[in-house]
Design a protein around this motif. Structure first.
Motif, PDB file in Angstrom:
ATOM      1  N   TRP A 118     -12.664  21.054 -40.646  1.00 28.45           N
ATOM      2  CA  TRP A 118     -11.846  21.406 -39.849  1.00 28.45           C
ATOM      3  C   TRP A 118     -10.524  20.824 -39.816  1.00 28.45           C
ATOM      4  N   ARG A 119     -10.444  19.739 -40.836  1.00 30.10           N
ATOM      5  CA  ARG A 119      -9.392  19.117 -40.997  1.00 30.10           C
ATOM      6  C   ARG A 119      -9.118  18.895 -42.497  1.00 30.10           C
ATOM      7  N   GLN A 120      -9.618  19.974 -43.307  1.00 33.83           N
ATOM      8  CA  GLN A 120      -9.311  20.096 -44.860  1.00 33.83           C
ATOM      9  C   GLN A 120      -8.375  21.463 -44.999  1.00 33.83           C
ATOM     10  N   ASP A 121      -7.491  21.549 -44.048  1.00 34.20           N
ATOM     11  CA  ASP A 121      -6.416  22.708 -44.108  1.00 34.20           C
ATOM     12  C   ASP A 121      -5.561  22.351 -45.386  1.00 34.20           C
ATOM     13  N   HIS A 122      -5.422  21.109 -45.674  1.00 32.74           N
ATOM     14  CA  HIS A 122      -4.402  20.934 -46.734  1.00 32.74           C
ATOM     15  C   HIS A 122      -5.018  21.154 -48.226  1.00 32.74           C
ATOM     16  N   ASN A 123      -6.264  21.266 -48.335  1.00 27.94           N
ATOM     17  CA  ASN A 123      -7.102  21.281 -49.510  1.00 27.94           C
ATOM     18  C   ASN A 123      -7.549  22.545 -49.652  1.00 27.94           C
ATOM     19  N   GLY A 124      -7.869  23.349 -48.745  1.00 29.50           N
ATOM     20  CA  GLY A 124      -8.363  24.715 -48.650  1.00 29.50           C
ATOM     21  C   GLY A 124      -9.688  24.777 -48.794  1.00 29.50           C
ATOM     22  N   PHE A 125     -10.039  26.185 -49.090  1.00 28.78           N
ATOM     23  CA  PHE A 125     -11.353  26.903 -48.851  1.00 28.78           C
ATOM     24  C   PHE A 125     -12.470  25.852 -49.761  1.00 28.78           C
ATOM     25  N   THR A 126     -12.177  25.278 -50.901  1.00 32.31           N
ATOM     26  CA  THR A 126     -13.187  24.677 -51.604  1.00 32.31           C
ATOM     27  C   THR A 126     -13.607  23.346 -50.812  1.00 32.31           C
ATOM     28  N   HIS A 127     -12.758  22.838 -50.148  1.00 35.44           N
ATOM     29  CA  HIS A 127     -13.070  21.682 -49.307  1.00 35.44           C
ATOM     30  C   HIS A 127     -13.771  21.818 -48.007  1.00 35.44           C
ATOM     31  N   GLN A 128     -14.088  23.026 -47.529  1.00 33.47           N
ATOM     32  CA  GLN A 128     -14.448  23.430 -46.119  1.00 33.47           C
ATOM     33  C   GLN A 128     -15.771  23.851 -46.238  1.00 33.47           C
ATOM     34  N   ASP A 129     -16.711  23.129 -45.678  1.00 31.24           N
ATOM     35  CA  ASP A 129     -17.963  23.211 -45.786  1.00 31.24           C
ATOM     36  C   ASP A 129     -19.018  22.533 -44.780  1.00 31.24           C
ATOM     37  N   PRO A 130     -19.412  22.736 -43.640  1.00 29.04           N
ATOM     38  CA  PRO A 130     -20.317  22.064 -43.072  1.00 29.04           C
ATOM     39  C   PRO A 130     -21.694  22.237 -43.179  1.00 29.04           C
ATOM     40  N   GLY A 131     -22.026  22.673 -44.235  1.00 30.75           N
ATOM     41  CA  GLY A 131     -23.592  23.295 -44.536  1.00 30.75           C
ATOM     42  C   GLY A 131     -24.673  22.280 -44.828  1.00 30.75           C
ATOM     43  N   PHE A 132     -23.976  20.824 -45.050  1.00 33.98           N
ATOM     44  CA  PHE A 132     -25.132  19.846 -44.846  1.00 33.98           C
ATOM     45  C   PHE A 132     -25.913  19.630 -43.771  1.00 33.98           C
ATOM     46  N   LEU A 133     -25.411  19.817 -42.797  1.00 34.45           N
ATOM     47  CA  LEU A 133     -26.106  19.501 -41.374  1.00 34.45           C
ATOM     48  C   LEU A 133     -27.305  20.695 -41.478  1.00 34.45           C
ATOM     49  N   ASP A 134     -27.433  22.013 -41.905  1.00 37.49           N
ATOM     50  CA  ASP A 134     -28.454  22.866 -42.132  1.00 37.49           C
ATOM     51  C   ASP A 134     -29.443  22.330 -43.012  1.00 37.49           C
ATOM     52  N   VAL A 135     -29.092  21.863 -44.093  1.00 39.03           N
ATOM     53  CA  VAL A 135     -30.211  21.227 -45.076  1.00 39.03           C
ATOM     54  C   VAL A 135     -30.850  20.094 -44.416  1.00 39.03           C
ATOM     55  N   VAL A 136     -30.022  19.138 -43.634  1.00 41.02           N
ATOM     56  CA  VAL A 136     -30.643  17.855 -43.135  1.00 41.02           C
ATOM     57  C   VAL A 136     -31.656  18.491 -42.151  1.00 41.02           C
ATOM     58  N   MET A 137     -31.499  19.379 -41.287  1.00 40.89           N
ATOM     59  CA  MET A 137     -32.352  20.083 -40.351  1.00 40.89           C
ATOM     60  C   MET A 137     -33.602  20.502 -40.711  1.00 40.89           C
ATOM     61  N   ASN A 138     -33.733  20.677 -42.028  1.00 37.30           N
ATOM     62  CA  ASN A 138     -35.030  21.167 -42.395  1.00 37.30           C
ATOM     63  C   ASN A 138     -36.111  20.029 -42.653  1.00 37.30           C
ATOM     64  N   LYS A 139     -35.682  18.607 -42.777  1.00 37.47           N
ATOM     65  CA  LYS A 139     -36.645  17.715 -42.845  1.00 37.47           C
ATOM     66  C   LYS A 139     -37.364  17.365 -41.603  1.00 37.47           C
ATOM     67  N   LYS A 140     -38.380  16.607 -41.848  1.00 39.82           N
ATOM     68  CA  LYS A 140     -39.191  16.137 -40.759  1.00 39.82           C
ATOM     69  C   LYS A 140     -38.466  15.396 -39.362  1.00 39.82           C
ATOM     70  N   ALA A 141     -38.699  16.044 -38.283  1.00 34.76           N
ATOM     71  CA  ALA A 141     -37.845  15.432 -37.135  1.00 34.76           C
ATOM     72  C   ALA A 141     -38.135  13.881 -36.934  1.00 34.76           C
ATOM     73  N   GLU A 142     -39.265  13.292 -37.301  1.00 33.83           N
ATOM     74  CA  GLU A 142     -39.190  11.859 -37.243  1.00 33.83           C
ATOM     75  C   GLU A 142     -38.481  11.122 -37.956  1.00 33.83           C
TER      76      GLU A 142
END
Length: 794
Positions: A533-557
């Motif tokens: 949300w604060r990569q407005d100056h660098n543009g589309f290539t720098h805008q991706d929060p998807g690591f959270l989705d990757v992380v959530m695939n792992k074991k809850a513990e």
């Protein structure tokens, strides 16, 4: 016995010792083949029959004899020089070698008493390998002495250097497979020698194992010629030594002499550095070992070449149980090692051979650095509260949440400098992520050339930066696995580069948590700044929060994800993360000036709960809300509160509840995650029937995924990043993704039909504002004054 040859100035190895080493090597090769094939008849005291063979044959033979060869020779120099040494196995599936070697040295049976040092123990050792209920085929967490998972192809050298940092007496022998050497992370990792301090850090001894082939192709480094290969590693700054051949006794002599020379060079480098007589970066030695793939195995099977060919990569005789000719060939293969020469009647390794292994913790399988939790010491921590911001007025602007965190991290460095157990790693972004204050306590560690105009470089820094996310992650993992603490800071969009590394580390933590002999290590702390949300100056290539989705695939513990809304919450969260063990903590925080919402004591309570109603922003106390406005993340929190302020001004009778989420895991049920809320508590916050407008930092479907089985999920409407971005203004990023205050207000109006016609003018006003915004930024290049100057009315 070892004799000094005065003419050559070399240590000559007595032939009797070489004979014993060869017998030891044959024993480990025998154990390796046994693990791949046998479930019975472990000492081959009966004719080999089909029923002695496992029904499913899994494992990798090709790399194994070379690794066994290396292990035997490392044992000798450990004993001779009393070395503190780790063995990192880089080739993808060297499991039979490391399991067999640790069994022969005794560590395996000490940890797993059922795998005893006798014929019955051998039977169990063989049967368990790649067998249901047994152990994996690679060098896994179950294997003593391992800090590197066999599935982590490409990261061995990074882990080795991470282990060496701040361990001055440790030598990390890292076997690099020539297939592995073709990966990007490994190719970059050779440059790690520019960061190793010869006084304060340990030594990494890379052994590039050229056996010529990958799964079904030749390897590049095995086919480029001696001169080109030598020039490559000289260019990397290493001093390469070559050893090549296939005659066992000749190779034993060459390897023994070479290792003596290498260890003496390492000692000289360390001594000169300690005395201050070294003026240039050391040229550390490395070994390039060229031996046949599948060495000592079948040379041909069905007329086709196997030894020194890719066909030896996995199981050279895959149908031995059903093919009589192959069964006979397998039996001959076992007997070629002459097991009667190294096992006694009970199946115990002969004492004269067992004495070749080091003793106690000098055994590589028993080295405490490979079970880092044994060495882990808690960090000395300052009181995070004293770095907190004054929030006497809610919404007061701070100068950047990560700037505040930098002051906290600076003092952690100061308090732990003598312990040398805390480092910050990052891909040239520590300043960019506004952790500037850490450089008041340290500089970046750097061993390459320097110029007068350089800044913040020193030979003993607590910050290690290289423009490679792979190296930063790998170094930190190696550092943690050997009993230390650290932080990896990275731009949010580019943390994806290490998706697979994070994945493997999370798997390692999951498995080791189930092994009672493995001690817990410090958590892997990942700070994601410069976020979407604060990569407005660098543009589309720098805008991706998807690591959270990757992380959530792992074991809850194992997994924790935190989205602190302001600096005080960030401090509280990071204090918790630095104290925690055996987790992956992912924290997303902003670096730009942003509103501050909670005084420190409120922040501590809020973060301890992980989720809660912000009563000061709500007006539903004592009654049921008409709508729940939820938010997770600093910018979503800002836009939610701005939307709430509009609604409360325009519709003062509307009952609004504001719920802020710091700990993303709270959205899950208590049965899905240890931090999850019970259904009753979740319903208490979000109601059972009222609309929930949720502004989320990441992709909207992650919230839906976490809440799909909640009572009120049908009424959840989530706004987040939907892959819309460009170079624009900060506020326009939220507009492009429909997560701005004006869209959020409309979302409320659309889901409350009982409000009737009175909302028509408000909705039109919101639509007009969006149009006004669009024209304003394109004319002026910045957001409207009412956006830039907006303040929460306390």
């Amino acid at each position: 016995m070892e004799n000094q040859n005065s003419k050559k100035g070399k240590m000559e190895i007595a032939p009797e010792l070489l004979d014993k080493m060869d017998a030891y090597w044959r024993a480990t090769n025998y154990l390796s083949v046994g693990q791949i094939y046998l479930r019975d008849n472990p000492l081959m005291r009966q004719p080999l029959k089909a029923e002695h063979i496992k029904p499913m044959l899994l494992g990798h033979w090709g790399t194994t004899p070379g690794q066994n060869f290396i292990y035997v020779h490392l044992n000798r120099i450990i004993k001779k020089y009393d070395l503190n040494m780790l063995y990192v196995s880089g080739p993808g599936h060297g499991g039979p070698a490391l399991v067999g070697s640790t069994y022969l040295e005794g560590t395996y049976s000490e940890i797993y008493p059922a795998i005893s040092q006798d014929e019955e123990g051998l039977r169990k050792l063989f049967t368990q390998f790649s067998f249901p209920g047994g152990i994996p085929s690679h060098v896994s967490p179950e294997c003593p002495g391992s800090i590197h998972e066999g599935g982590e192809l490409g990261y061995s050298l990074s882990h080795a250097f991470g282990a060496a940092f701040d361990n001055p007496d440790l030598i990390v022998s890292c076997v690099v497979g020539d297939g592995e050497a073709e990966t990007g992370p490994l190719a970059t990792a050779w440059h790690s020698n520019k960061f190793l301090n010869p006084v304060m850090d340990g030594t990494v001894l890379p052994i590039l194992h050229l056996n010529g082939y990958k799964i079904a192709n030749p390897t590049i480094l095995a086919r480029i010629g001696h001169t080109e290969l030598e020039q490559l590693f000289l260019g990397y700054g290493w001093k390469p030594y070559f050893i090549e051949g296939d005659d066992p006794m000749t190779m034993h002599r060459k390897m023994a002499e070479l290792l003596d020379q290498v260890i003496e060079e390492i000692k000289t480098i360390k001594e000169n550095a300690a005395q201050g007589s070294a003026t240039e970066r050391p040229q550390w030695p490395m070994i390039i070992l060229k031996s046949p793939k599948g060495w000592t195995g079948p040379k041909f099977v069905d007329g086709l070449p196997v030894e020194n060919h890719f066909r030896s990569h996995q199981v050279p005789l895959p149908d031995a149980a059903s093919n009589p000719e192959h069964l006979k060939q397998l039996e001959d293969w076992f007997k070629s090692y002459r097991p009667e020469e190294f096992f006694d009647e009970q199946g115990l390794l002969l004492r004269e051979l067992a004495d070749l292994a080091p003793e106690g913790e000098r055994r590589m399988g028993a080295n405490p650095h490979a079970n880092g939790g044994l060495l882990l010491k808690d960090l000395h921590m300052p009181d995070f509260r004293k770095y907190g911001l004054d929030v006497s007025l809610r919404g007061k602007m701070g100068n950047g949440d990560t700037r505040v965190l930098g002051e906290f991290a600076r003092d952690i460095i100061k308090l732990n400098r003598s312990q040398r157990n805390f480092r910050i790693f990052g891909p040239d972004e520590t300043l960019s992520n506004r952790l500037n204050s850490v450089f008041e306590a340290t500089s970046r560690q750097w061993e390459a050339e320097t110029m007068d105009t350089d800044e913040l470089l020193e030979k003993d820094g607590r910050v290690v930066e290289m423009l490679s996310e792979h190296q930063c992650e790998g170094w930190l993992e190696g550092y943690l696995l050997t009993g230390r603490h650290g932080l990896f800071n990275c731009y949010e969009a580019f943390i994806h580069i290490i998706d697979s590394m994070f994945n493997q580390h999370a798997k390692w933590l999951k498995v080791t948590a189930e092994l009672p002999w493995r001690r817990k290590i410090a958590s892997l702390n990942i700070l994601l700044a410069s976020h979407v949300w604060r990569q407005d100056h660098n543009g589309f290539t720098h805008q991706d929060p998807g690591f959270l989705d990757v992380v959530m695939n792992k074991k809850a513990e194992i997994i924790r994800v935190y989205l602190p809304p302001d600096a005080n919450c960030l401090l509280s969260v990071m204090d918790h993360c630095f104290r925690s063990k055996h987790y992956v903590n992912v924290v997303v925080a902003g670096k730009h000036p942003a509103p501050q919402w909670l005084p420190m004591e409120e922040a501590v309570i809020h973060c301890a709960k992980g989720i809660g109603i912000w009563t000061w922003a709500s007006n539903d106390n004592g009654t049921e809300p008409d709508v729940v406005m939820a938010c997770a993340g600093d910018v979503p929190t800002l836009e939610t509160l701005a939307a709430v302020s509009i609604l409360r001004e325009k519709l003062p009778d509307l009952k609004i509840r504001v719920v802020n989420v710091v700990d993303l895991m709270k959205l899950q049920t208590d049965t899905a995650h240890p931090h999850g809320l019970t259904d009753a508590d979740f319903d208490m916050l979000f109601t059972k029937t009222k609309p929930v407008i949720f502004a989320f930092h990441g992709y909207p479907w992650l919230v839906h995924r976490l809440t799909y089985n909640r009572t009120n999920h049908v009424n959840f409407h989530v706004r987040g990043y939907k892959e819309e971005g460009t170079i624009t203004t900060a506020f326009d990023m939220t507009v492009l993704n429909d997560m701005d205050r004006f869209h959020l207000v409309q979302d409320v109006l659309d889901r409350l039909p009982n409000l009737g016609d009175e909302v028509a003018y408000l909705k039109q006003e919101m639509q007009d504002k969006l149009i006004e915004h669009k024209y304003y930024i394109r004319k002026n290049g910045l957001d409207m004054p009412e956006i830039r100057n907006w303040k929460w009315k306390n």
